[in-house]
Design a protein around this motif. Structure first.
Motif, PDB file in Angstrom:
ATOM      1  N   UNK A 211      38.685  54.769  33.145  1.00 39.20           N
ATOM      2  CA  UNK A 211      38.315  54.134  34.394  1.00 39.20           C
ATOM      3  C   UNK A 211      38.949  52.790  34.651  1.00 39.20           C
ATOM      4  N   UNK A 212      39.620  52.215  33.657  1.00 35.13           N
ATOM      5  CA  UNK A 212      40.205  50.900  33.852  1.00 35.13           C
ATOM      6  C   UNK A 212      41.220  50.941  34.980  1.00 35.13           C
ATOM      7  N   UNK A 213      41.042  50.083  35.980  1.00 40.08           N
ATOM      8  CA  UNK A 213      42.082  50.057  37.004  1.00 40.08           C
ATOM      9  C   UNK A 213      43.389  49.598  36.353  1.00 40.08           C
ATOM     10  N   UNK A 214      44.452  50.275  36.637  1.00 43.26           N
ATOM     11  CA  UNK A 214      45.733  49.881  36.059  1.00 43.26           C
ATOM     12  C   UNK A 214      46.063  50.634  34.796  1.00 43.26           C
ATOM     13  N   UNK A 215      45.297  51.661  34.466  1.00 45.07           N
ATOM     14  CA  UNK A 215      45.573  52.424  33.260  1.00 45.07           C
ATOM     15  C   UNK A 215      45.636  53.903  33.598  1.00 45.07           C
ATOM     16  N   UNK A 216      46.667  54.583  33.115  1.00 49.82           N
ATOM     17  CA  UNK A 216      46.757  56.016  33.414  1.00 49.82           C
ATOM     18  C   UNK A 216      47.361  56.808  32.259  1.00 49.82           C
TER      19      UNK A 216
ATOM     20  N   UNK B 125      52.483  48.067  34.389  1.00 52.57           N
ATOM     21  CA  UNK B 125      52.538  47.955  35.848  1.00 52.57           C
ATOM     22  C   UNK B 125      52.552  46.489  36.283  1.00 52.57           C
TER      23      UNK B 125
ATOM     24  N   UNK C  97      49.179  44.719  32.884  1.00 52.89           N
ATOM     25  CA  UNK C  97      49.635  44.317  34.204  1.00 52.89           C
ATOM     26  C   UNK C  97      50.342  42.969  34.113  1.00 52.89           C
TER      27      UNK C  97
ATOM     28  N   UNK D  55      38.825  39.289  41.053  1.00 53.91           N
ATOM     29  CA  UNK D  55      39.041  40.724  41.264  1.00 53.91           C
ATOM     30  C   UNK D  55      38.345  41.547  40.183  1.00 53.91           C
ATOM     31  N   UNK D  56      38.545  41.161  38.921  1.00 51.60           N
ATOM     32  CA  UNK D  56      37.946  41.936  37.833  1.00 51.60           C
ATOM     33  C   UNK D  56      36.422  41.834  37.836  1.00 51.60           C
TER      34      UNK D  56
ATOM     35  N   UNK E 193      35.075  44.042  40.343  1.00 50.54           N
ATOM     36  CA  UNK E 193      35.110  45.410  39.825  1.00 50.54           C
ATOM     37  C   UNK E 193      33.925  45.676  38.907  1.00 50.54           C
TER      38      UNK E 193
END
Lengths: 182, 636, 218
Positions: free
Chosen positions: B220-225, B379, B453, B467-468, B471
Motif C-alpha cells: 500500500x505504500x504510495x510510490x512502491x510497486x 521514482x 522517491x 503529504x505523508x 496519507x
C-alpha cells in the motif's frame, strides 16, 4: 436518502440471492460477498447489506461497519464515468493535487462525490503503482499517465461527448467501470 | 514415492516444458511489457500494432505479453527475439517505430540498433544492459525473469528451472527447507527485516495441526510497486516459495492477500494457481508425494492498514482491518486463531532460489547481516525510473547516481524518501549510507517495502512531510488514541506551517507529538507515521523555520506562501498562450500589451507557468507572496 | 484457582494469579492505572485508549498493562517521567475531541476522564493541543436514554455490553480513522434500530456519551 427506482429492489434482491448462493455462508466470506455484490450493482444498497447480514448471520451493524471502513466499498451509486486521481508520492510531487483540483473545478464536485446527474464521480486513490508515469489518472479503469492540466481538459471533453442520449436517466449505476452485465 | 521417482517426475515435466517452449523459440518472438505501467503507457496499442504489421507482412512471429521489464522510464517496451540475432530491447514504442521494426528487423535483417536500448544476450554487435552503469550495480535474483517470461504459461517458468526447488525439497525432510532458509539468514522484505527462518521455526514448533501460510501482497505504500510487478510478472516464483514454506512448517492451506488496486496481479496469480494445480504442483499429493497444500487468493478491499499483519488477518476473517496488540504473535495465534506464517511477496520469492542454489549462494551477495538483494521502485526526480534490484550494502549514492542515472537536466539533489509513509527523508549527507535494514534504521529511515522517491530543489520538505501525514491520517484505522487523534493534530500543525502560521514553539510541539505518537500507538502504522516528520525536522529544520519565521517556502511549493507573477521584461506581448491556459480568467492583457495576473482570481494551478513557451519563460513564482512593487514599497 | 504469582508494582509486592493482566492485578490491589477501554472479561483486549501504560523492568518500551499478563517476579512501574508524558499526551488527545462542557454533562463528577485528571493532576482544559472542531447530532430517540457522540471516547464498552451481555448486536463501530464512531446499521436512530433499549450500554459508559435522560442537567 437515496430512493430506489422501479425494479431496483427486485434487482438487488436477486443479486444478493445469487451471490449468497455461490458462497458458503460464513462470516469469513463477508468481504468477498460484499465485493461480488458491489461488482454487480456498482454499489452496496442498504437493502443488499441487510440481506447479506441475514444470509451470513452477521449483525447488520457489522456489515455497515465493514462497508464504511474499506475504501473499496461505496454506499451510493457511482457516476456513469468514474475518474480516480492518483495521489501517490510520485503523483503528488508531480502535481497530482493540482490535477485533482482541476477535475473538481471542471466537474463541479469534490473528491469522493458523484455529480447530481450521476454522470461523473471523482475519487482519489492512494497509489495505482504506475509511479514512473506520474501524475496518473484512472478514467473508467483505464490508466492514463503524465496527465497535465491541459490533458484534464481533454479527458473532460471526451467524457462530456458521451452525454448524448438518454444516459443518466435510466442507466446510472450499471454503466460504471464495474459493469459486467451485458 | 521414492526420491529418484520424484526427481524423475520433475525432470520429465521440465523436459516437456522445455520442448514446448523451444518449439516457440524457433520463430521470432516479440515480448511486450504489459505490467500495469506498461499498459498505462499504451502497451496494448503497441501489441495490436505489432500483430497487425506482422499479419500484413505474413510473417511467422508470435507476440507475447510479458510482465515488467523494469525500465519504466522508457515504456512502452518490447523485446524482439529473432533466431540468429541477440534478443534486443526497444523502448518508447509507437506505431511508427513498430512499423519500422517489423519491416526492417522481423521481415528484413536490420535490428535497427539506433532505436535499441540494449541487447539481452552477449554479442559482438550491441551492448547489453550489463554494460551500462545500472547493469554493473544491478544484480537480479527475484527479478531475474520478470519481463522475460510468459507469465501466462507455467511451462515458461518450469523450463527455466521453476519448481525444481520444490522437487528437491520434497525429496528431503521438511527440516531441510527450514535449515536452508535459516542458514541463508533471509530477512523479511516487508520492511522490518525479521528473519524468516525464525518465524517459520516458531510456527513449526507450535503443536497445532492446522496452520496457515499467508503472503502479504497488500502493497500500500504510495510510490512502491515491487510486489505488484513480481506478482504480475512472475507469479509462480511466489507460489513456489509459499509451497516450500508450507512444507517446512507443515501447513496445508495458504492464501495470497492481494490489494484491491491490483486487479491484474489477482488475475495473473489466479491463472498461475490454476495451472500449478493442473500440473500437480498444488493441491493434494504434490508431485505424487503425500504432501498436500492448496492456495487461494484473497482480495483486499482498499485499506492501507491491512498491510499490518494482524489487521490483514482480521480482514481475512471478515472483520474490519484493525490491528491487534501483540503478543500473541501470528505464529502462535493467527488466521482462525491458528499458527500462521505471514511474509511479504518478495520474501517468498527468494525461497525457491535459496533452496535450489543453496544458502551460501544467497549469502555471497549483500552484507553479512542483510544478505541477498534489495528491490526498489525508483521514482521521482530521477532519469531512470523503474524497478531495480541491487545487492544489500549498495549505497544510496550508487543507487541514485549510477543505477538511476542521476537527476534529470541538471537538477540538484535535495532528499531521498525511503520506505513510504513509514520511512524518512534523508539528505545529501546521508547518501553514503549503505542500503541494509540496520544502517537505514540508524539514519532515521527504514527499508520499508522499498519505495524510493528522489526529490530536488523544487520539492518542499514541509509539504512532503505534510503529504505523508495526510496519507497516514487518512489511512489510520481509528482504533487507538495516538494514531487517530495524534496524526490529526500533527497534520493540522503541518498544514498551519505550510501556510506560514506558527512559530518555533509550534515546531517543538510538532516534535513532541511525533515522539509520543511513535511511542504510544498500537501498531506499526501509528508508530512509524511520525518518521517523515521527525526526519525532515532533523535534516531540514531551516526549511521549517523559513515557513514559520519568514512566511517563505524556499522550494516555492506551499501555495499559501507563493504567488504567480509574469516578469514584464520576459513577456513577449504577442503571445496569448498563458491567457488561454488559465481556467479562471485571471490573466489579462495590460494596456501596454504585457500580460498580468489578477491575484484575486488566480488559483495557483500552475497552468500558465507550464504553458509559457520556453523561449520566454516569463511566468515565475515568488515567495513570500509579495509582488515586486509591494516589496519595494515595504523596503522604503 | 490458578497458581499464585508475586509481582512488584511501584516498589510494593503484590500477590495475584497466573493469567491475570497487570492492569487488573494493580487495580485489585488499589494501585491506580488510568484506563478507559479495558474490559476484564475480554480475552483479547482492545488496547485502544492507550492510557494504561506501565514500564516493565527489562522492557525497552512502555507496555499497555491491559494486554500484558503478569509473570513471577515481574517488576512494574506505573509512574516515570516518560510514562507520565505519554499518558498526559494521550489524555490531552482524547480531550481535544471531547465535549468539555462538563457542567452540562450528566456524568459530571461521575466521569472516568475526571478521575484520570484528578489522579494524575491533569487539567480538564485544552491549552497545548487545540480542540478538533466538529459537530455530532444528538440521538435522543430512545425513551429513557440518549447518545451524545460529542462526548464519546470510543472505548467500546457499550458495544461489548450490547454484544456480549445483552446479545443484541444493535451497535458497532463504523468508518475509519477520525470518522470512526459508534453507530447502528445505516446510522439509524437507536429507536429505529434493533436496539431493545435494555440500557446495559448506558450503565457501562465511562463518560457522559450514553446517559439517562433523567440525569440530564437543565
Amino acid at each position: 436518502m437515496l430512493q430506489l427506482k422501479e425494479g431496483e429492489k427486485e434487482e438487488i434482491l436477486a443479486c444478493v440471492k445469487e451471490v449468497l448462493g455461490e458462497n458458503s455462508k460464513t462470516h469469513e466470506n463477508l468481504i468477498p460477498v460484499l465485493q461480488q455484490v458491489q461488482k454487480k450493482l456498482g454499489y452496496l444498497p442498504v437493502l443488499a447489506m441487510e440481506k447479506i447480514a441475514e444470509g451470513l448471520d452477521v449483525p447488520a451493524a457489522d456489515v455497515f461497519g465493514l462497508a464504511t471502513f474499506y475504501n473499496q466499498f461505496r454506499l451510493n451509486p457511482p457516476g456513469k464515468h468514474e475518474v480516480k486521481v492518483c495521489l501517490g508520492t510520485a503523483c503528488y510531487m508531480t502535481g497530482g493535487d493540482i490535477t485533482l483540483e482541476s477535475f473538481e473545478r471542471r466537474m463541479e464536485i469534490k473528491e469522493s462525490e458523484t455529480s447530481p446527474d450521476r454522470h461523473y464521480s471523482l475519487e482519489r486513490v492512494a497509489c495505482v503503482g504506475c509511479c514512473s508515469l506520474a501524475p496518473v489518472v484512472v478514467v473508467d479503469d483505464q490508466v492514463e499517465g503524465k496527465v497535465t492540466p491541459t490533458r484534464v481538459d481533454g479527458i473532460m471533453l471526451e467524457l462530456e461527448a458521451d452525454r448524448d442520449g438518454p444516459a443518466g436517466e435510466e442507466s446510472g449505476p450499471k454503466e460504471g467501470g464495474n459493469s459486467e452485465q451485458d | 514415492m521414492n526420491k529418484t521417482d520424484l526427481l524423475k517426475r520433475y525432470e520429465d515435466m521440465k523436459e516437456e516444458a522445455r520442448q514446448s517452449i523451444q518449439a516457440r523459440q524457433e520463430k521470432s518472438l516479440v515480448l511486450i511489457g504489459t505490467a500495469t505501467c506498461g499498459l498505462a503507457a499504451g502497451a496494448m496499442q503497441v501489441k495490436e500494432d505489432f500483430i497487425r504489421e506482422i499479419e500484413t507482412k505474413g510473417l511467422e512471429a508470435e507476440v507475447i505479453e510479458v510482465g515488467c521489464i523494469g525500465h519504466c522510464y522508457a515504456e512502452p517496451l518490447a523485446i524482439i527475439a529473432k533466431p540468429g540475432y541477440p534478443a534486443v530491447c526497444y523502448g518508447n514504442l509507437d506505431e511508427g517505430l513498430v512499423h519500422r521494426l517489423v519491416e526492417d528487423f522481423l521481415a528484413g535483417d536490420d535490428p535497427s540498433y539506433e532505436y535499441a536500448m540494449a541487447a539481452l544476450d552477449r554479442n559482438d554487435e550491441f551492448p547489453t544492459f550489463e554494460d551500462f552503469p545500472r547493469g554493473v550495480y544491478e544484480e537480479k535474483m527475484i527479478l531475474e525473469h520478470c519481463g522475460l517470461t510468459d507469465f501466462k504459461k507455467i511451462e515458461s517458468y518450469i523450463a527455466n528451472g521453476g519448481y525444481e526447488a520444490l522437487a528437491k525439497a520434497l525429496s528431503e525432510d521438511p527440516g531441510f527447507v527450514l535449515e536452508e532458509v535459516k542458514e541463508a539468514n533471509l530477512r523479511g522484505r516487508g520492511g522490518a527485516g525479521f528473519p524468516a527462518g525464525k518465524k517459520w521455526e516458531a510456527c513449526l514448533n507450535n503443536g497445532e495441526n492446522e496452520k496457515y501460510v499467508i503472503c502479504n501482497g497488500d502493497e500500500g505504500d504510495p510510490g512502491a510497486f515491487m510486489d505488484r510487478s513480481v506478482l504480475e510478472s512472475d507469479p509462480h516464483l511466489v507460489i513456489e516459495g509459499m509451497i516450500l514454506c508450507a512444507y517446512a512448517v507443515g501447513s496445508h492451506q495458504g492464501y495470497l492477500y492481494i490489494r484491491a488496486e491490483y486487479p491484474r496481479a489477482v488475475e495473473h496469480v489466479r491463472e498461475a494457481i490454476k495451472q500449478a494445480r493442473e500440473k500437480g504442483l498444488l493441491g493434494s499429493s504434490i508431485l505424487g508425494t503425500d504432501f498436500s497444500f492448496d492456495l487461494e487468493v484473497f482480495q483486499g478491499s482498499g485499506a492501507f492498514i491491512c498491510g499490518e499483519a494482524t489487521a490483514l488477518v482480521n480482514s481475512m476473517e471478515g472483520k474490519m482491518g484493525m490491528p491487534e496488540s501483540r503478543p500473541p504473535r501470528l505464529v502462535e495465534q493467527g488466521f482462525r486463531g491458528k499458527p500462521t506464517v505471514l511474509n511479504n511477496v518478495k520474501t517468498f520469492a527468494y525461497v525457491p532460489l535459496i533452496i535450489s542454489r543453496g544458502a551460501d549462494w544467497f549469502k555471497s551477495t549483500g552484507t553479512s547481516e542483510s544478505p541477498g538483494t534489495a528491490v526498489f521502485s525508483l521514482v521521482g526526480k530521477i532519469n531512470n525510473t523503474g524497478l531495480v534490484e541491487v545487492p544489500m550494502g549498495t549505497t544510496l549514492r550508487q543507487l541514485i547516481e549510477e543505477v538511476g542515472d542521476g537527476l534529470p537536466n541538471g537538477r540538484e539533489f535535495k532528499a531521498v524518501q525511503i520506505g513510504g509513509p513509514s520511512g524518512g527523508c534523508l539528505p545529501e549527507s546521508s547518501l553514503d549510507v549503505p542500503i541494509d535494514f540496520d544502517s537505514l534504521h540508524e539514519a532515521g529511515a527504514i527499508m520499508g517495502s522499498g519505495g524510493l522517491v528522489v526529490m530536488d530543489q523544487d520539492d518542499c520538505m514541509v509539504s512532503v512531510a505534510r503529504y505523508f501525514l495526510e496519507f497516514t491520517q487518512h489511512e489510520s484505522c481509528g482504533k487507538c488514541t495516538f494514531c487517530r487523534l495524534g496524526t490529526k493534530h500533527m497534520l493540522d500543525i503541518l498544514t498551519d506551517i505550510t501556510r506560514g502560521e506558527g512559530d518555533l514553539e509550534t515546531l517543538e510541539l510538532l516534535k513532541e507529538l511525533s515522539e509520543d505518537v511513535r511511542d504510544g500507538s498500537l501498531c506499526n502504522l501509528g508508530r512509524t507515521a511520525p518518521n517523515p516528520v521527525l526526519t525532515t525536522l532533523r535534516y531540514f529544520y531551516d526549511e521549517y523555520r523559513a515557513h514559520v519565521e519568514e512566511g517563505r517556502c524556499p522550494a516555492l511549493v506551499c501555495r499559501d506562501l507563493i504567488l504567480y507573477y509574469i516578469k514584464p521584461p520576459k513577456c513577449s506581448k504577442l503571445c496569448n498562450v498563458c491567457v488561454g491556459s488559465c481556467p479562471t480568467e485571471a490573466i489579462y492583457t495590460r494596456e501596454d500589451g504585457l500580460k498580468a495576473i489578477d491575484q484575486d482570481k488566480c488559483v495557483k494551478c500552475d497552468n500558465c507557468r507550464k504553458a509559457c513557451p520556453d523561449e520566454y519563460d516569463a511566468v515565475i513564482k515568488l515567495s513570500p507572496p509579495e509582488l515586486p512593487a509591494e516589496k519595494e514599497r515595504k523596503a522604503k | 484457582m490458578s497458581e499464585e504469582i508475586t509481582i512488584t508494582i511501584d516498589d510494593g509486592e503484590i500477590k495475584t494469579h497466573h493469567g491475570e493482566k497487570i492492569l487488573w492485578a494493580a487495580l485489585e490491589n488499589d494501585i491506580y492505572i488510568p484506563h478507559l477501554c479495558a474490559i476484564k472479561k475480554e480475552t483479547r483486549p482492545n488496547a485502544s485508549c492507550r492510557l494504561c501504560f506501565v514500564e516493565i523492568e527489562g522492557h525497552e518500551r512502555p507496555v499497555t498493562s491491559c494486554t500484558r499478563e503478569v509473570e513471577e517476579g515481574m517488576v512494574v512501574k506505573t509512574r516515570s517521567p516518560r510514562l507520565d508524558r505519554l499518558v498526559k499526551t494521550g489524555f490531552e488527545l482524547l480531550l481535544s475531541d471531547h465535549n468539555l462542557n462538563c457542567r452540562e454533562c450528566p456524568a459530571n463528577r461521575n466521569c472516568a476522564l475526571q478521575v484520570i485528571a484528578k489522579k494524575r493532576g491533569f487539567k480538564l482544559k485544552r491549552d497545548r493541543i487545540k480542540p478538533i472542531e466538529r459537530e455530532f447530532e444528538l440521538d435522543d430517540s430512545p425513551a429513557e436514554f440518549a447518545f451524545d457522540r460529542s462526548r464519546c471516547v470510543l472505548c467500546g464498552q457499550c458495544i461489548w455490553a450490547d454484544r456480549v451481555e445483552a446479545e443484541v448486536g444493535a451497535i458497532g463501530f463504523s468508518n475509519r480513522g477520525l470518522k470512526r464512531v459508534v453507530t447502528t446499521f445505516n446510522d439509524l436512530p437507536l429507536a429505529d434500530s434493533i436496539c431493545t433499549e435494555c440500557k446495559l450500554c448506558v450503565d457501562v459508559c465511562p463518560v457522559g456519551a450514553l446517559y439517562y435522560k433523567k440525569d440530564q442537567k437543565a
